[in-house]
Design an enzyme around this catalytic site. Structure first.
Site, PDB file in Angstrom:
ATOM      1  N   GLY A 258       0.787  -1.225   0.000  1.00 37.62           N
ATOM      2  CA  GLY A 258       0.000   0.000   0.000  1.00 37.62           C
ATOM      3  C   GLY A 258       0.820   1.276   0.000  1.00 37.62           C
ATOM      4  O   GLY A 258       0.259   2.374  -0.130  1.00 37.62           O
TER       5      GLY A 258
ATOM      6  N   ASP B 144       0.377   3.060  -3.389  1.00 32.08           N
ATOM      7  CA  ASP B 144      -0.958   3.642  -3.502  1.00 32.08           C
ATOM      8  C   ASP B 144      -1.084   4.878  -2.619  1.00 32.08           C
ATOM      9  O   ASP B 144      -1.694   5.877  -3.005  1.00 32.08           O
ATOM     10  CB  ASP B 144      -2.029   2.619  -3.122  1.00 32.08           C
ATOM     11  CG  ASP B 144      -2.148   1.497  -4.142  1.00 32.08           C
ATOM     12  OD1 ASP B 144      -1.835   1.728  -5.331  1.00 32.08           O
ATOM     13  OD2 ASP B 144      -2.567   0.391  -3.754  1.00 32.08           O
TER      14      ASP B 144
END
Length: 186
Positions: free
Chosen positions: A129, A132
């Site tokens: 993550g 992102d």
């Protein structure tokens, strides 16, 4: 759905896209956004055969090191080769390219200038993550009228902080925490 989202946007708004939706939808949205004067950011993850074609449509292209090598079609062994590849692509296409470098932060080429942003020095718990998070903070910061250099610094700090907790969405740091740590990037 892309039509509805873009219809609600105005010139100068930011549209961020990545490859977790169908490639045809990404391409359609980028073309429609461009017609409206919407700035498009394209994250090349996950890298597929469609990425080179779609990357050419974006105003800003964000890649990690591996994706960037796939985009340029060659192995880049050091920072000098990455910089040369960024300069070459920018000259050829006129686009802004942002390359995330993990613990080394990020580097970009914009309007002929190389921009660098440092990440926080951390001991990562989970890197899932982080990319992102970087992209989300980059887009959000640009939408808040930060210049690219400031947006990259903020995004690099956010990406670093995301590595301090397990999970993807649950590890995304709140803006106040990111803004409080920006001066700590080294």
């Amino acid at each position: 759905m892309a039509d509805d989202a873009i219809a609600a946007m105005t010139a100068g708004d930011i549209l961020m896209l990545q490859m977790e939706v169908p490639a045809d939808t990404v391409g359609y949205a980028m073309k429609a956004a461009r017609e409206k004067g919407v700035v498009t950011i394209f994250n090349t993850a996950p890298f597929t055969a469609d990425v080179p074609r779609l990357a050419a449509l974006a105003d800003i292209v964000v890649c990690n090191e591996t994706e960037f090598e796939l985009l340029v079609g060659s192995k880049l062994d050091d920072a000098s080769q990455r910089r040369d590849a960024l300069l070459r692509l920018h000259r050829e296409r006129g686009q802004t390219f942002v390359l995330t470098l993990g613990a080394d932060g990020a580097i970009a080429i914009h309007d002929g200038e190389i921009i660098q942003a440092k990440s926080l020095k951390i001991e990562p718990v989970d890197t899932v993550g982080a990319g992102d998070t970087f992209c989300g903070y980059l887009a959000g910061s640009l939408e808040q009228d930060l210049d690219l250099e400031a947006a990259m610094r903020r995004a690099a700090v956010a990406g670093s902080l995301a590595c301090l907790a397990k999970g993807a969405q649950t590890a995304i740091p709140e803006a106040g925490r990111v803004d409080g740590m920006e001066g700590s990037a080294s």
